[in-house]
Design a protein around this motif. Structure first.
Motif, PDB file in Angstrom:
ATOM      1  N   CYS A 238       0.940  -1.279   0.036  1.00 56.27           N
ATOM      2  CA  CYS A 238       0.029  -0.034  -0.007  1.00 56.27           C
ATOM      3  C   CYS A 238       0.867   1.423  -0.049  1.00 56.27           C
ATOM      4  O   CYS A 238       2.253   1.237   0.323  1.00 56.27           O
ATOM      5  CB  CYS A 238      -0.941  -0.012   1.205  1.00 56.27           C
ATOM      6  SG  CYS A 238       0.050  -0.085   2.849  1.00 56.27           S
ATOM      7  N   ARG A 240       1.147   3.297   2.361  1.00 55.64           N
ATOM      8  CA  ARG A 240       1.753   3.483   3.688  1.00 55.64           C
ATOM      9  C   ARG A 240       3.293   2.767   3.497  1.00 55.64           C
ATOM     10  O   ARG A 240       4.209   3.332   4.085  1.00 55.64           O
ATOM     11  CB  ARG A 240       0.938   3.021   4.514  1.00 55.64           C
ATOM     12  CG  ARG A 240       1.346   3.074   6.281  1.00 55.64           C
ATOM     13  CD  ARG A 240       0.544   2.749   6.899  1.00 55.64           C
ATOM     14  NE  ARG A 240      -0.561   3.535   7.032  1.00 55.64           N
ATOM     15  CZ  ARG A 240      -1.784   3.216   7.894  1.00 55.64           C
ATOM     16  NH1 ARG A 240      -1.789   2.199   8.765  1.00 55.64           N
ATOM     17  NH2 ARG A 240      -3.044   4.135   8.173  1.00 55.64           N
ATOM     18  N   ASP A 241       3.285   1.595   2.898  1.00 52.84           N
ATOM     19  CA  ASP A 241       4.491   0.955   3.067  1.00 52.84           C
ATOM     20  C   ASP A 241       5.601   1.700   2.064  1.00 52.84           C
ATOM     21  O   ASP A 241       6.620   1.710   2.464  1.00 52.84           O
ATOM     22  CB  ASP A 241       4.468  -0.421   2.225  1.00 52.84           C
ATOM     23  CG  ASP A 241       3.553  -1.387   3.321  1.00 52.84           C
ATOM     24  OD1 ASP A 241       3.683  -0.998   4.359  1.00 52.84           O
ATOM     25  OD2 ASP A 241       3.187  -2.583   2.739  1.00 52.84           O
ATOM     26  N   VAL A 249       8.209   8.520   7.732  1.00 52.94           N
ATOM     27  CA  VAL A 249       7.397   8.101   8.867  1.00 52.94           C
ATOM     28  C   VAL A 249       8.288   8.155  10.137  1.00 52.94           C
ATOM     29  O   VAL A 249       9.507   8.182  10.155  1.00 52.94           O
ATOM     30  CB  VAL A 249       6.736   6.628   8.730  1.00 52.94           C
ATOM     31  CG1 VAL A 249       5.868   6.483   7.535  1.00 52.94           C
ATOM     32  CG2 VAL A 249       7.883   5.592   8.687  1.00 52.94           C
ATOM     33  N   ASN A 316       4.837  12.877   3.032  1.00 57.06           N
ATOM     34  CA  ASN A 316       4.100  11.553   3.370  1.00 57.06           C
ATOM     35  C   ASN A 316       3.183  11.278   2.639  1.00 57.06           C
ATOM     36  O   ASN A 316       2.868  10.249   1.855  1.00 57.06           O
ATOM     37  CB  ASN A 316       3.942  11.315   4.734  1.00 57.06           C
ATOM     38  CG  ASN A 316       3.543   9.903   5.132  1.00 57.06           C
ATOM     39  OD1 ASN A 316       2.374   9.601   4.774  1.00 57.06           O
ATOM     40  ND2 ASN A 316       4.216   9.193   5.810  1.00 57.06           N
ATOM     41  N   LYS A 317       2.109  12.387   2.555  1.00 52.10           N
ATOM     42  CA  LYS A 317       0.865  11.932   1.665  1.00 52.10           C
ATOM     43  C   LYS A 317       1.349  12.110   0.128  1.00 52.10           C
ATOM     44  O   LYS A 317       0.514  11.597  -0.540  1.00 52.10           O
ATOM     45  CB  LYS A 317       0.083  13.554   2.023  1.00 52.10           C
ATOM     46  CG  LYS A 317      -1.381  13.172   1.496  1.00 52.10           C
ATOM     47  CD  LYS A 317      -2.315  14.407   1.803  1.00 52.10           C
ATOM     48  CE  LYS A 317      -2.786  14.238   3.093  1.00 52.10           C
ATOM     49  NZ  LYS A 317      -3.609  13.236   3.464  1.00 52.10           N
ATOM     50  N   ARG A 320       2.406   8.633  -0.813  1.00 45.04           N
ATOM     51  CA  ARG A 320       1.162   7.645  -0.792  1.00 45.04           C
ATOM     52  C   ARG A 320       0.617   7.953  -2.288  1.00 45.04           C
ATOM     53  O   ARG A 320       0.236   6.857  -2.747  1.00 45.04           O
ATOM     54  CB  ARG A 320       0.310   8.101   0.260  1.00 45.04           C
ATOM     55  CG  ARG A 320       1.047   7.792   1.496  1.00 45.04           C
ATOM     56  CD  ARG A 320      -0.192   7.647   2.836  1.00 45.04           C
ATOM     57  NE  ARG A 320       0.550   7.470   4.171  1.00 45.04           N
ATOM     58  CZ  ARG A 320      -0.215   7.077   5.192  1.00 45.04           C
ATOM     59  NH1 ARG A 320      -1.584   7.020   5.252  1.00 45.04           N
ATOM     60  NH2 ARG A 320       0.569   7.020   6.192  1.00 45.04           N
TER      61      ARG A 320
END
Length: 336
Positions: A238, A240-241, A249, A316-317, A320
């Motif tokens: 995903c 997040r990974d 993170v 981070n967003k 993703r």
């Protein structure tokens, strides 16, 4: 050796060490071969799983062995190190690679295509040229300051050097040194322009990179680097990974049921992380011109958190979003 199911290769420049084992994990053979002998061996060997560390030459080797009909897997060296037994040598390393690959929860690295490797090489060349350009500019600033000429931060030394040399009475030898550095600086600028033109040419033929350009704040350099490192994104479960692999993170040090989150982990490729953070900075700098869910989320975050924290959260967003675009053949749309 019909019962060999797994072969670990300790890669080298000229010599390669093989460790073969059966389904039960019992060692069947050990062999040291040259590069030519390695290809001859796998060209005639039965189809099996071949495992290597993801290091220099691994992606090329993976493509060659896949062409011979083998199932090739690459492992990050940090996951192999705990399986090295006692004293270290090349055969022990090959055995440790097999041991690590046998773990059911092991994570593997997706091999890169020739196009991805070429794009990655161009980015590394550009980064080296940019660093050399900054170093040369700083050196010229330092030399001028030693002789009482103080310039503002930036590239003023590049555009104003002829006028500066005419205004100030500097020693002839230092003038010669500055002119030599100035010529080198112009050469570096030309080389950077050529590399960026080549990146743009490759970008035009890259469908994934073209879709990544739809992310606000993401430009050609970031899109092409994400395309070369992320690929189709199937190697990640995903988004997040992927964000965790890039290092966007928090580091975690939790025990006794108590969660303790530290600063961002800074794992993975620092160039991808740096560019995503710069994209977040660019987005926040022009936040007034953006609308939609992402812009509203950034505004709400800025109302209660420090801007640096929001920048990392937005990067981070973006990571993703990039994964979603690459893995789902989608484009980014600003939704209200």
């Amino acid at each position: 050796m019909q019962n060999v199911t797994l072969i670990g290769i300790d890669l080298g420049k000229h010599a390669f060490h093989l460790h073969g084992q059966d389904k039960a994990g019992k060692a069947v053979f050990r062999r040291k071969v040259s590069r030519k002998q390695l290809f001859e061996f796998f060209a005639t060997f039965q189809a099996c799983t071949v495992v290597m560390e993801a290091c220099a030459g691994a992606h090329y080797m993976a493509r060659k062995l896949v062409a011979f009909g083998h199932d090739v897997k690459l492992i990050s060296p940090q996951f192999v190190r705990p399986f090295v037994k006692s004293n270290k040598n090349d055969f022990v390393d090959a055995e440790a690679i097999c041991e690590a690959a046998s773990r059911p929860s092991m994570r593997f690295v997706t091999s890169k295509t020739e196009s991805q490797q070429t794009l990655s090489a161009l980015h590394r060349v550009r980064d080296a040229l940019v660093k050399d350009k900054v170093r040369t500019t700083n050196q010229m600033h330092g030399f001028l300051l030693e002789f009482g000429v103080a310039l503002p931060v930036g590239n003023a030394v590049v555009t104003r050097l002829p006028a500066l040399l005419a205004e100030h009475s500097l020693p002839p030898r230092i003038i010669a040194i500055l002119e030599r550095l100035h010529a080198h600086l112009k050469y570096l600028a030309e080389q950077i322009d050529e590399v960026e033109k080549e990146l743009n040419r490759q970008l035009a033929d890259d469908a994934i990179a073209q879709r990544l350009l739809t992310i606000p704040g993401v430009g050609p350099i970031t899109a092409s680097l994400l395309s070369s490192e992320l690929g189709d994104g199937k190697q990640y479960r995903c988004g997040r990974d992927f964000a965790a692999a890039v290092g966007l993170v928090p580091r975690q040090y939790s025990t006794g049921g108590r969660s303790n989150l530290l600063g961002i982990s800074k794992r993975g490729d620092r160039n991808v992380r740096r560019l995503l953070v710069q994209c977040a900075h660019a987005f926040m700098l022009h936040l007034h011109s953006y609308s939609g869910a992402v812009a509203d989320w950034v505004r709400s975050m800025l109302a209660r958190r420090h801007s640096n924290v929001v920048t990392c959260a937005l990067a981070n967003k973006f990571a993703r979003i990039a994964w979603a675009i690459a893995s789902r053949d989608a484009v980014f749309e600003l939704r209200t």
